[in-house]
Design an enzyme around this catalytic site. Sequence first.
Site, short mmCIF file in Angstrom:
data_model
loop_
_atom_site.label_atom_id
_atom_site.label_comp_id
_atom_site.label_asym_id
_atom_site.label_seq_id
_atom_site.Cartn_x
_atom_site.Cartn_y
_atom_site.Cartn_z
CB CYS A 87 -0.94 0.00 1.20
SG CYS A 87 -1.42 -1.64 1.74
CG HIS A 336 -6.37 2.14 0.36
ND1 HIS A 336 -5.20 2.70 -0.12
CD2 HIS A 336 -5.97 1.12 1.17
CE1 HIS A 336 -4.16 2.04 0.36
NE2 HIS A 336 -4.59 1.08 1.14
#
Lengths: 386, 130
Positions: A87, A336
């Site tokens: 991420c 996200h």
Amino acid sequence: MRDVAVIGVGCTEFGERWGTSFRDLFVKAGALALEDAGVTGEKIDALYVGNMSAGRFVEQEHIGALIADYAGLATNHVPSTRVEAACASGGLAFRQAVIAVASGMEDVVVAAGVEKMTDVGTGASVDMLASAADREWEGFAGATFPGLYAMIANDYMHRYPLTREQLAQVAVKNHENGARNPIAQFQNRITVDTVLNSSLVADPLRLFDCSPITDGAAAVVVVPLDRAREFTDSPVRVLASAQASDTISLHDRRDISTLDASVAAGRRAFAQAGLTHKDIDMVEVHDCFTIAEICAIEDLGFCKKGEAGRLTADGATALNGDIPVNTSGGLKACGHPVGATGIKQIYEIVSQLRGEATGRQVDAEIGMAHNVGGTGATVVVHILGA
Amino acid sequence: MSVSRFWRKIPQRYNLVGTQCTTCGRHFFPPRSLCPDCRRSGKIVDHQFTGEGTIVTYTVIRSASDQFEHTTPYVLAVVELDEGPRLTTQVACSPEEAKIGMRVKSVFRRIAADGESGTIHYGTKFVPAE
Ligand SMILES: [Zn+2]
């Protein structure tokens, strides 16, 4: 080392973009960034692309070449490099672009991030995201990504005064900001009850404590500061670029509730910039889960351990608070798309510092971005100044 | 998980065999072949853990990946073994029973299956010690 400036930014709308392909996403973000920077394709010296798992999300590897090709840069043979740190891939791609320019190797560099996550089912994406942690010794036991952050939350709430309601306030605040951001996946306001009445995912975390599955891409253009005025009247300076590692597994950390890599990267960034937390006017932190924003605020030094819940409930992190956190809506409300998130944070800070964050504008001259890979095995921190 | 990838770690997964650095005495589970403290000067040997430990933190997984979906809800925990190292494991107890600080011991159990008719993976879980 040369000083570096951001001269242009672009970001697609974030969300479940069923009609939009992986290629469409990054082409759109790249075009927006180049247009904003006033740069044409033939001026670009290099490309860095943050992407976590195109191999599993869309069964495509060799992303660097693909992006150079569809961005129209392949026939100019522009070097293009994919960067991966789960991420934190986007933040790391930005850092590689900054290093390339600072070193003197390249002049006009694009940093991009892209993730197309909705082409697979939820069970498959849960499994993919778990690969940001230790597959053999966490994933094998049945650990999910929300499950690992839930264990952080349980440890934290066992040791520090954080109520379930204060944790929910993080999501409420981020949805309030997302409602003011035209690119956000969720532009609806919610209440503490919305969070507390949503289904349990991994105790004590509920659905509204978790960031969503998102498609999206973002891109920015960086150049040496002394060339920035050739392109724009409002360059944004890169004041610090820091990165830190920690153990891949949560169970091997010194302290379950402290991301030591956030602490290290934050301290390095402040030292580089010659600043303290008091100088930061706004910060985009990695709130993949509500508890992650609580930890980030503390680990970066904005308050003492155990105080971030009260700070959030008191409104200190809201748009009109002392230190606005996640003005974009954060990962929770803006969405996200894992590889794109770190670049979107830069996009948001540049928008704020240039006074272009209509509807959610804060008074800011210096902003900070905090991007986490996995449960904190990689952390990237940047400080930008108008 | 592929058969060879699983098979390679069967002694460790079935019997809680980790490693120890005899240079500094530190124990490792999951096993490590390089001591982070002593690095190249560390001498690594296998170590059989007693399987007794304490829950450091835990959660109840309600939504899992496809491989574990049939098992939900299940208790997942970080357990600190009495010899020092920590690991991530399922605890075979009810969600209400799990507590931070609870004493647990290891048992040999089925962990997951690759689909309806796929490979069944066995390994170590923990149960309440009392
Ligand atoms: Zn040693």
